[in-house]
Every structure is written in structure tokens, then in C-alpha cells.
Motif scaffolding. Structure first.
Motif, PDB file in Angstrom:
ATOM      1  N   ASP A  57      45.215  43.703  51.151  1.00  0.00           N
ATOM      2  CA  ASP A  57      44.442  42.854  49.906  1.00  0.00           C
ATOM      3  C   ASP A  57      43.369  42.005  50.730  1.00  0.00           C
ATOM      4  O   ASP A  57      43.743  41.270  51.337  1.00  0.00           O
ATOM      5  CB  ASP A  57      45.573  42.057  49.187  1.00  0.00           C
ATOM      6  CG  ASP A  57      44.918  41.507  48.019  1.00  0.00           C
ATOM      7  OD1 ASP A  57      45.385  40.962  47.303  1.00  0.00           O
ATOM      8  OD2 ASP A  57      43.746  41.874  47.807  1.00  0.00           O
ATOM      9  N   PRO A  58      42.136  42.502  50.300  1.00  0.00           N
ATOM     10  CA  PRO A  58      41.289  41.867  50.994  1.00  0.00           C
ATOM     11  C   PRO A  58      41.172  40.062  50.745  1.00  0.00           C
ATOM     12  O   PRO A  58      40.739  39.330  51.432  1.00  0.00           O
ATOM     13  CB  PRO A  58      39.752  42.198  50.478  1.00  0.00           C
ATOM     14  CG  PRO A  58      40.346  43.696  49.873  1.00  0.00           C
ATOM     15  CD  PRO A  58      41.603  43.656  49.627  1.00  0.00           C
ATOM     16  N   ALA A  59      41.799  40.011  49.607  1.00  0.00           N
ATOM     17  CA  ALA A  59      41.938  38.681  49.170  1.00  0.00           C
ATOM     18  C   ALA A  59      42.575  37.893  50.110  1.00  0.00           C
ATOM     19  O   ALA A  59      42.293  36.570  50.442  1.00  0.00           O
ATOM     20  CB  ALA A  59      42.494  38.248  47.877  1.00  0.00           C
ATOM     21  N   HIS A 105      35.548  46.140  47.986  1.00  0.00           N
ATOM     22  CA  HIS A 105      36.750  46.231  47.573  1.00  0.00           C
ATOM     23  C   HIS A 105      37.677  45.064  47.069  1.00  0.00           C
ATOM     24  O   HIS A 105      38.317  45.082  46.207  1.00  0.00           O
ATOM     25  CB  HIS A 105      37.273  46.708  48.974  1.00  0.00           C
ATOM     26  CG  HIS A 105      38.697  47.185  48.818  1.00  0.00           C
ATOM     27  ND1 HIS A 105      39.899  47.076  49.910  1.00  0.00           N
ATOM     28  CD2 HIS A 105      39.384  47.833  48.000  1.00  0.00           C
ATOM     29  CE1 HIS A 105      40.986  47.313  49.456  1.00  0.00           C
ATOM     30  NE2 HIS A 105      40.797  48.143  48.042  1.00  0.00           N
ATOM     31  N   PHE A 106      37.160  43.921  47.988  1.00  0.00           N
ATOM     32  CA  PHE A 106      37.699  42.671  47.280  1.00  0.00           C
ATOM     33  C   PHE A 106      37.459  42.321  45.830  1.00  0.00           C
ATOM     34  O   PHE A 106      38.417  42.019  45.244  1.00  0.00           O
ATOM     35  CB  PHE A 106      37.002  41.416  48.277  1.00  0.00           C
ATOM     36  CG  PHE A 106      37.238  40.082  47.611  1.00  0.00           C
ATOM     37  CD1 PHE A 106      36.326  39.316  47.033  1.00  0.00           C
ATOM     38  CD2 PHE A 106      38.814  39.556  47.649  1.00  0.00           C
ATOM     39  CE1 PHE A 106      36.606  38.087  46.647  1.00  0.00           C
ATOM     40  CE2 PHE A 106      38.864  38.231  47.430  1.00  0.00           C
ATOM     41  CZ  PHE A 106      37.625  37.558  46.614  1.00  0.00           C
ATOM     42  N   CYS A 107      36.345  42.558  45.408  1.00  0.00           N
ATOM     43  CA  CYS A 107      35.795  42.220  43.981  1.00  0.00           C
ATOM     44  C   CYS A 107      36.411  42.879  43.073  1.00  0.00           C
ATOM     45  O   CYS A 107      37.002  42.555  42.045  1.00  0.00           O
ATOM     46  CB  CYS A 107      34.400  42.269  43.770  1.00  0.00           C
ATOM     47  SG  CYS A 107      33.470  40.802  44.873  1.00  0.00           S
ATOM     48  N   ALA A 108      36.613  44.427  43.479  1.00  0.00           N
ATOM     49  CA  ALA A 108      37.312  45.300  42.859  1.00  0.00           C
ATOM     50  C   ALA A 108      38.882  44.920  42.247  1.00  0.00           C
ATOM     51  O   ALA A 108      39.382  45.005  41.389  1.00  0.00           O
ATOM     52  CB  ALA A 108      37.116  46.687  43.177  1.00  0.00           C
ATOM     53  N   LYS A 109      39.410  44.514  43.601  1.00  0.00           N
ATOM     54  CA  LYS A 109      40.846  44.101  43.527  1.00  0.00           C
ATOM     55  C   LYS A 109      41.017  42.919  42.679  1.00  0.00           C
ATOM     56  O   LYS A 109      41.838  42.690  41.948  1.00  0.00           O
ATOM     57  CB  LYS A 109      41.394  43.683  44.756  1.00  0.00           C
ATOM     58  CG  LYS A 109      41.629  45.081  45.762  1.00  0.00           C
ATOM     59  CD  LYS A 109      43.564  45.025  45.575  1.00  0.00           C
ATOM     60  CE  LYS A 109      44.022  46.085  46.109  1.00  0.00           C
ATOM     61  NZ  LYS A 109      44.210  47.198  46.524  1.00  0.00           N
TER      62      LYS A 109
END
Lengths: 345, 398
Positions: free
Chosen positions: B55-57, B143-147
Motif C-alpha cells: 500500500d503506497p500510503a 497508484h497511491f492516489c487511486a488507492k
């Protein structure tokens, strides 16, 4: 053929010592009773004074420690009977040796510096030295320079470093003189005059300086702040010098004046980036206003916003970025200032 | 961790197909033997090059240099058109998508996590030399923002819109401008795939008339506009314009967060290679797509962020060595984007380089026998000058 003429000359000038050299080349045969058919002289054989027997060359009488500069005081052709060196010159025949010095045309043709031996030069330097106290020169070149310097005045003692020279004499004139051996003394290259002046020594305000730089264009060097004017359009050096000085005067006065059309100077004409009234200023103002609006802080005014330290930093970083271009330091400075301005951690 | 490493290694041996099995089979006992022999537990190469945090977050500095895995179905949903072509090939070969976590991306993630959505959108510009990983860093951010459930407005390569376009039509909306139906429709298709779930939620706020018979009423979902653009290719460019306008207007309302990601943003202010029929050159602002996109990257809206990359590859009329912001953006571009945060993406540092080599070794990408020796690594380091793109190309030959 030359050898055939010499006896005739000898007959004409029996007293000339210089020609005695050639007499040695010729066989010491006495005059034939019958005149040689090649001679063109009209003198009869009885009027011709009797030729002396060829004496041995002077070299045999020279001492090893003689005063050579008096043998060759000036530039003179090579005299084999006077130069005591067993010098040979010429291309040897098969299984032979180069020709000896007697009667050697090759040695005559080339320039010789027998009059400029180190001893001779030392003597010349001593003569030129006088009270000057120069370092004794040993080369021909320095010899000539010293010869010239003898006629110059002393360098003023007060101007002992570059700054003083610049302060008192900000304008430098460069001219070149050309010496050559030829039919005419004139050289068209000698009319070029270069005038160099530092703009910091001229009394120019900001607008005048910018205008002057724009007027001269390529002739101004930014790194050294030197304006170089090179004139060669007049035929004489004096005229070119006057013209160069005139150009400088005109440039100076014109740059102080402000014309009507200078009001139309656009952003593309600007030499350096000016923050005030630029799009960058507008952008940042709008951004800040929007931020304040978002925080329901509507009572701020423009001057206050623009006067904060963050905006000041931002302004400096944008100016340096535009003027110096991109490099690590300017970009990181810009980044930091934007971060602080937009309150990003 | 050592045990975990070994078990994962064994499971990998089963996963890979038969072609690789023999090689891995011979390699695996070696690794196991190495682990068992050493008294002191050695950091298994896996721990250096991979992290399990997908999870990029949650990526932080401790993950720097490590690859994290993106599940393949996520990949199709988030990146229908965003990944660089060589990376797509790599994904297909390795059958997995792994991105390296690197400092510029971490920095950006930090800023994004602390975004104040009431303030105007902040612009971040990733710049760097060719092949340093700007596009992949952008993908990491996406990817982060999509998650995080943002709406992703991703233009994969703005250069594609200013060169080699056929079929330019005169714009129906504004006679001065020109349409690019093909590019617009392709982009709309990909946009739909990426943001399916939003298209029904967002409603248009005014009526749009396409032609005498078709129109979109106020209040209908945005998906209809997108459909219209895809089916009626003539109106595709206008559809794109409408989408951009609506999204910009509505992101401020707070229903969603908008990420505008443009790769190769310097194309917006450069020159185009396109010419009209009378051979006169077309300026970028005469293209409707570019004109609308320019409006999008200004910071007069809030509720999201704008992440841009500068790219010389694919740019027109720019020298190959140019990578600094002012060089590529030009005066106009810089003035429009000002103030922005420039973020430098540089070559690999030693740790990242090591990690990359380990990743390739694990996937048996480096077949050369000297590849895993110290000398081999030094040679690769020297040849590629730690440039990620160059390293990838070199390793393709080994």
C-alpha cells in the motif's frame, strides 16, 4: 666570370684594401705581357701600376685574445681573410669535403652576426646603460628594446599598481606600429586604434548604462565590464583616434538622454528579470489571495501580502532563477521558498 | 525474516514455469545452503530488494530502495495507459509488476498526504535526466492516489498530442481551434477504464448540445458525456473538454479529490510538428485538447493536486541533453506553472542500485554467469552510470 673581372678592378684601385681578399683567390701570377683578351679596360699594360704580391691573410696575425668587436664593428659581409675560423660551407662532391671559406659564395650570401658576439653586445649594453640600471641583456632582441628604451622617459613612480593607473587613466588606447624593410615606410595596418574603457569609471546611472550596452552591442564584455571600440575606418591613425574618442563622447551623452520611444520597452527587451509587474508576481498574489479566502481571511490587502518575508524570499529566488538560469542551488532555493509560501512541510 | 525469505523462495520455485525451473532449482539449494551454513543470519537478498508493503500510503523511508508489488488486476484498473512501454514488457516477462520505492516519490507522497484541500491545488514538477525514473515515480503517485480513492486524470504523454496527428478537424465548439478526434477518443476510453466508479457519481452541471439530435441534459452522469465522446468520434475532443471543465468545477465541492497527472507537460508550451493544409505551422494553443489541458494545470481550483513530469524523450525541437525546468518549459510554461515545487529525480544511489540488481537476479533476468559477482556489479554500475533506464537496457542483453 667574376674571377676574370677582379684583376681588372685591381688594376683600377690598387689601394683598396678590401679587394685584396679576392687577390688571394686568384693565382698570384704576374701580369702577362700581353693583355688578356677578356679585359675591357683601355689602360695599356705600362700604365697599370704593378700589382703587389698578395700578402698573407690577416688571420695569421690575429692574437687569440684580440678585441673582436673592432674587427667587425658593424654588419659587414663575410671576409674569409679576416675571420680566423676554419669554417666550411657547401655540398661536398663525392668523397669530398665541403668547400673552404676562401672564395666561398655561400658564406657571403647568408647573413652573419659576427658583429653581434656576446662581447659586442655587452659593450653596447654598457654604453646604453648610463644611469638606468637595467639588467644586462644578452640577446639581440633585448638589445634592440634597450636601444629604444634609452629614448623613453621614466615610468612615473606614483603609478605603481594597476588600480592607480586605472583610477587616473581609465581610458586605454592601443595602437600598433609596423617596421619593415621595403620601399615604403607606410603600413596600412598601423591605422587601427583600439580604445578600452571600463564602464564603472564612467558616470552612468542605471538607465544610461543599460542604454549604452544596448547601443554598443557586441563591443561590451560583461565579465570584465570593458567597452572596446576598435576603429580603422579612417586612413590615418590620428584620425582614427579622434573618431574613437568622438564615439565615446557621443555614446555617453546619448545614453543619458531618454527618447520618446523608449517608453515602449517590452518585457522581451529587458536585460534582466524584473519582478515587479511580472506574471510571477500576479500568480503568487492570486494564489495567496485564494489561500486567504479559503481560510476565510478576507481583510488582507495586496501590499501586506507582498511584504511578508516569504514573498520576499520567493521574489529573490525567482529573480535568481530567471537571471542565472537553472542550477542546483537556484532550483533548491526556489523550492524552499515555494514550500514556505504555500505552507507545505 | 530469514525463514520467511526461504519459504518465499521455495514458493517462487513452484510458481515459475518449467523453462526457468532448472536454473532456479540449481540456484535455490545454493541459497538455502548459504543461509544454513552461516551462523550469523545474513540479510537475504529478498529483504534488500523487496518489501511486502504494497500500500503506497504506508511507504516510508524504511522502504526506500525496495520494490513493492502491484497486483496485476489493480494494474489494469489503475494504469490502462500510463506505464512506459518497456515497463509493460517487463511486467509481462516477470508476470508481476514491481515498482521501486524511491526518495522523490516518497517526498511527493508526504506532500500529498498533507494536502490541504481548501487551498488551491499545488503543482509538483518532477524533472531529471533521461531515464532516471520520472514516469515510474508518477505511476507510483497515481497508484497511491487511486488507492486513496482519488479521481485520476492521467495524460500519459502530452507529446503524443502535439505530433504525428492525422485527421485534424476544425473544432465544432470554437472555429479558431482544431480537434484531434483519434487521440481524444483513445484517451476517453482509457479514462473510462480508470475511473469507472466515478462516472456515474458525478453529474454534469449544465446542458451540452452535441448536434441537432443529441444533447446531454443537466444532471446526467458524466459517464454519458464520455460515452458520447467514444461513440461519436467527431465530438470526442469536445467531450474531453467538457470532462475537464466539469471535473475542475466540481472538485472544489469536495465530493472527490482530483489528481491531475500529466507526463511530458513541456509539450503544452513548446512547438508542434503539426501543419495545416496550407503548410502553416500550428501553435499549441490552437489545439483544443492542449488549450483545455492548459486550463487544467493552472492552480485556480482546489480539492486536489497536480503532478507533472518534464520529459525530453518524445519532445519536439528540444536538445537531447535538456532536462532543467526552464529549458524544457520555456518562458511561457514557467510563468504559467509558477509557483510550483520542483522535485529532482536522479540516478540510483548505491542502495537502490544493489536492490535493482537483486531484483533482476531473483527473476533470473541476468543470465550471465558473472552478473552476480562483485566485479560484474561494478561493471554494470560503470556502464550504466547508475542510470535506471540505461541499466534496464543493459540487463536486457545479459
Amino acid at each position: 666570370m667574376a674571377a676574370a673581372v677582379f684583376p681588372a678592378w685591381l688594376a683600377l684601385q690598387p689601394g683598396a684594401r678590401t679587394l685584396r681578399a679576392f687577390s688571394t683567390a686568384v693565382s698570384p701570377a704576374t701580369r702577362a705581357p700581353t693583355p688578356s683578351p677578356r679585359t675591357t679596360e683601355r689602360t695599356s699594360k705600362y700604365e697599370r701600376p704593378l700589382r703587389r704580391k698578395a700578402l698573407p691573410p690577416r688571420t695569421e696575425k690575429m692574437a687569440v685574445d684580440q678585441d673582436w668587436p673592432s674587427v667587425y664593428p658593424v654588419a659587414a659581409p663575410f671576409k674569409p681573410s679576416v675571420v680566423p675560423l676554419p669554417v666550411r660551407m657547401g655540398y661536398p662532391v663525392k668523397s669530398g669535403v665541403p668547400m673552404a671559406k676562401e672564395g666561398n659564395l655561400e658564406l657571403l650570401k647568408i647573413p652573419n652576426f659576427l658583429h653581434l658576439t656576446p662581447v659586442a653586445i655587452k659593450k653596447h649594453c654598457e654604453a646604453l646603460k648610463g644611469e638606468k640600471g637595467f639588467h644586462t641583456a644578452h640577446s639581440e632582441e633585448q638589445h634592440y628594446i634597450l636601444h629604444y628604451l634609452k629614448f623613453c622617459t621614466e615610468w612615473p613612480a606614483a603609478l605603481d599598481n594597476d588600480e592607480k593607473c586605472e583610477k587616473h587613466f581609465p581610458v586605454e588606447i592601443e595602437t600598433a606600429d609596423y617596421v619593415s624593410a621595403g620601399p615604403s615606410v607606410r603600413n596600412p595596418k598601423a591605422r587601427v586604434v583600439t580604445l578600452r574603457v571600463k564602464l564603472s569609471s564612467l558616470n552612468l546611472d542605471d538607465h544610461a548604462k543599460k542604454k549604452l550596452i544596448k547601443l554598443v552591442g557586441e563591443r561590451y564584455c560583461k565579465t570584465t565590464d570593458v567597452l572596446t571600440i576598435r576603429t580603422d575606418r579612417c586612413p590615418l591613425k590620428r584620425q582614427n583616434y579622434d573618431y574613437a574618442v568622438y564615439l565615446l563622447t557621443v555614446l555617453y551623452h546619448e545614453s543619458w538622454k531618454t527618447e520618446e520611444w523608449e517608453k515602449n520597452k517590452t518585457e522581451a527587451d529587458m536585460e534582466e528579470y524584473v519582478w515587479e509587474n511580472s506574471s510571477s508576481e500576479k500568480n503568487i498574489l492570486e494564489t495567496l489571495l485564494q489561500i486567504k479566502a479559503a481560510e476565510k481571511n478576507l481583510e488582507v490587502n495586496k501590499e501586506e501580502l507582498l511584504g511578508t518575508k516569504e514573498v520576499e524570499d520567493y521574489r529573490k529566488s525567482v529573480v535568481s532563477l530567471k537571471n542565472e538560469g537553472d542550477n542546483e542551488s537556484t532550483l533548491s532555493q526556489y523550492k524552499e521558498s515555494v514550500k514556505r509560501l504555500l505552507n507545505l512541510t | 525474516t530469514m525463514l520467511k525469505g526461504m519459504t518465499r523462495l521455495i514458493s517462487r520455485v513452484h510458481k515459475l514455469d518449467a523453462g526457468h525451473f532448472l536454473h532456479t532449482g540449481s540456484q535455490a539449494p545454493q541459497n538455502l545452503a548459504a543461509h544454513l551454513d552461516n551462523q550469523v543470519p545474513v540479510e537475504s537478498p529478498r529483504a534488500v530488494s523487496r518489501t511486502s508493503e504494497s500500500d503506497p500510503a504506508k511507504h516510508g523511508e524504511q522502504h526506500e530502495g525496495q520494490h513493492y508489488n502491484i497486483p496485476l488486476q489493480d494494474l489494469k484498473a489503475v494504469f490502462p495507459h500510463g506505464l512506459p512501454p518497456r515497463f509493460v514488457m517487463q511486467v509481462k516477462t516477470f508476470n508481476e509488476a514491481c515498482l521501486m520505492v524511491r526518495k522523490p516519490a516518497l517526498e511527493l507522497l508526504h506532500y500529498l498526504k498533507n494536502t490541504n484541500f481548501a487551498h488551491p491545488a499545488v503543482r509538483y514538477v518532477l524533472y531529471g535526466e533521461k531515464g532516471t525514473g520520472k514516469t515510474l515515480s508518477l505511476c507510483h503517485i497515481i497508484h497511491f492516489c487511486a488507492k486513496q480513492d482519488w479521481l485520476i486524470l492521467h495524460i500519459p504523454d502530452a507529446h503524443l498530442w502535439v505530433k504525428n496527428c492525422r485527421n485534424l478537424l476544425q473544432s465544432t465548439y470554437n472555429k479558431q481551434r482544431l480537434d484531434q478526434p483519434l487521440e481524444a477518443s483513445i484517451w476517453l476510453k482509457n479514462f473510462k477504464t480508470a475511473n469507472e466508479r466515478f462516472l456515474s457519481q458525478i453529474k454534469v452541471q449544465e446542458k451540452y448540445v452535441w448536434n441537432k439530435r443529441e444533447s446531454t441534459e443537466k444532471g446526467s452522469p458524466l459517464g454519458e458525456v464520455v460515452e458520447q465522446g467514444i461513440t461519436r468520434v467527431r465530438n470526442a475532443t469536445d467531450a474531453v473538454g467538457i470532462v475537464l471543465k466539469e471535473l475542475k468545477r466540481q472538485s472544489s465541492s469536495g465530493i472527490f479529490h482530483l489528481l491531475v497527472a500529466v507526463d511530458g507537460v513541456n509539450a503544452l508550451w513548446g512547438r508542434t510538428t503539426l501543419k495545416r493544409e496550407d503548410k502553416s505551422p500550428i501553435a499549441p494553443e490552437e489545439l483544443a485538447l492542449i488549450y483545455n489541458l492548459r486550463k487544467m494545470v493552472k492552480n485556480d481550483w482546489h480539492g486536489g493536486a497536480i503532478v507533472l513530469t518534464l520529459s525530453q524523450t518524445g519532445s519536439v525541437f528540444k536538445p537531447r541533453k535538456a532536462f532543467l525546468p526552464q529549458e524544457l518549459l520555456g518562458k511561457e510554461g514557467f510563468d504559467t506553472l509558477d509557483p510550483f515545487i520542483p522535485i529532482l529525480v536522479s540516478n540510483y544511489n548505491p542502495k537502490e542500485f544493489e536492490s535493482c540488481i537483486q531484483y533482476y537476479l531473483e527473476n533470473n533476468w541476468l543470465q550471465h554467469e558473472k552478473a552476480h559477482t562483485e566485479d560484474g556489479k561494478k561493471e554494470l554500475l560503470f556502464l550504466s552510470n547508475t542510470n535506471p533506464g540505461q541499466l534496464e537496457r543493459l540487463c536486457a542483453y545479459l
